[in-house]
Design a protein around this motif. Structure first.
Motif, PDB file in Angstrom:
ATOM      1  N   GLU A  20      38.640 -32.441  25.258  1.00 44.71           N
ATOM      2  CA  GLU A  20      39.809 -32.705  24.433  1.00 44.71           C
ATOM      3  C   GLU A  20      39.464 -32.620  22.945  1.00 44.71           C
ATOM      4  OE1 GLU A  20      42.997 -36.329  23.827  1.00 44.71           O
ATOM      5  OE2 GLU A  20      41.951 -36.156  25.743  1.00 44.71           O
ATOM      6  N   ALA A  21      38.300 -33.142  22.573  1.00 46.43           N
ATOM      7  CA  ALA A  21      37.866 -33.070  21.173  1.00 46.43           C
ATOM      8  C   ALA A  21      37.619 -31.627  20.753  1.00 46.43           C
ATOM      9  CB  ALA A  21      36.604 -33.906  20.972  1.00 46.43           C
ATOM     10  N   ASP A  22      37.015 -30.832  21.625  1.00 43.72           N
ATOM     11  CA  ASP A  22      36.797 -29.418  21.317  1.00 43.72           C
ATOM     12  C   ASP A  22      38.127 -28.682  21.132  1.00 43.72           C
ATOM     13  OD1 ASP A  22      34.057 -29.716  21.399  1.00 43.72           O
ATOM     14  OD2 ASP A  22      33.882 -29.030  23.495  1.00 43.72           O
ATOM     15  N   ALA A  23      39.078 -28.964  21.994  1.00 44.43           N
ATOM     16  CA  ALA A  23      40.396 -28.328  21.883  1.00 44.43           C
ATOM     17  C   ALA A  23      41.069 -28.728  20.576  1.00 44.43           C
ATOM     18  CB  ALA A  23      41.267 -28.715  23.075  1.00 44.43           C
ATOM     19  N   HIS A  24      40.929 -29.985  20.197  1.00 46.65           N
ATOM     20  CA  HIS A  24      41.524 -30.457  18.948  1.00 46.65           C
ATOM     21  C   HIS A  24      40.863 -29.777  17.749  1.00 46.65           C
ATOM     22  CE1 HIS A  24      43.498 -33.106  16.137  1.00 46.65           C
ATOM     23  NE2 HIS A  24      42.336 -33.359  15.590  1.00 46.65           N
ATOM     24  N   ARG A  25      39.543 -29.646  17.775  1.00 42.72           N
ATOM     25  CA  ARG A  25      38.837 -28.973  16.687  1.00 42.72           C
ATOM     26  C   ARG A  25      39.260 -27.515  16.567  1.00 42.72           C
ATOM     27  NH1 ARG A  25      34.137 -30.621  18.970  1.00 42.72           N
ATOM     28  NH2 ARG A  25      33.918 -32.832  18.657  1.00 42.72           N
ATOM     29  N   LEU A  26      39.404 -26.844  17.696  1.00 38.39           N
ATOM     30  CA  LEU A  26      39.839 -25.451  17.664  1.00 38.39           C
ATOM     31  C   LEU A  26      41.261 -25.323  17.118  1.00 38.39           C
ATOM     32  CD1 LEU A  26      38.435 -24.088  21.038  1.00 38.39           C
ATOM     33  CD2 LEU A  26      37.694 -23.465  18.736  1.00 38.39           C
ATOM     34  N   ALA A  27      42.135 -26.225  17.530  1.00 38.20           N
ATOM     35  CA  ALA A  27      43.515 -26.181  17.047  1.00 38.20           C
ATOM     36  C   ALA A  27      43.568 -26.459  15.548  1.00 38.20           C
ATOM     37  CB  ALA A  27      44.369 -27.192  17.806  1.00 38.20           C
TER      38      ALA A  27
END
Length: 60
Positions: A20-27
């Motif tokens: 979830e943190a990786d997805a947030h960083r990418l977004a």
């Protein structure tokens, strides 16, 4: 709860949080379209409020 079960659940939850943190960083890194849409949206709101407001009557 058995310690091994607790540990397995902890590892699963930690992996979910990392994903979830990786997805947030990418977004957040791709944030350009969101910023444009936000500015455009607020501009449209401002224009709509100006069109909807009543103009004061001119005194004769």
């Amino acid at each position: 709860m058995h310690p091994e079960t607790h540990l397995a659940l902890h590892h699963t939850r930690a992996a979910d949080l990392r994903a979830e943190a990786d997805a947030h960083r990418l977004a957040a890194a791709v944030g350009q379209p969101y910023d444009f849409r936000t500015r455009l949206g607020w501009t449209l709101v401002e224009v709509g409020l100006r069109l909807a407001s009543t103009r004061p009557a001119l005194a004769h």
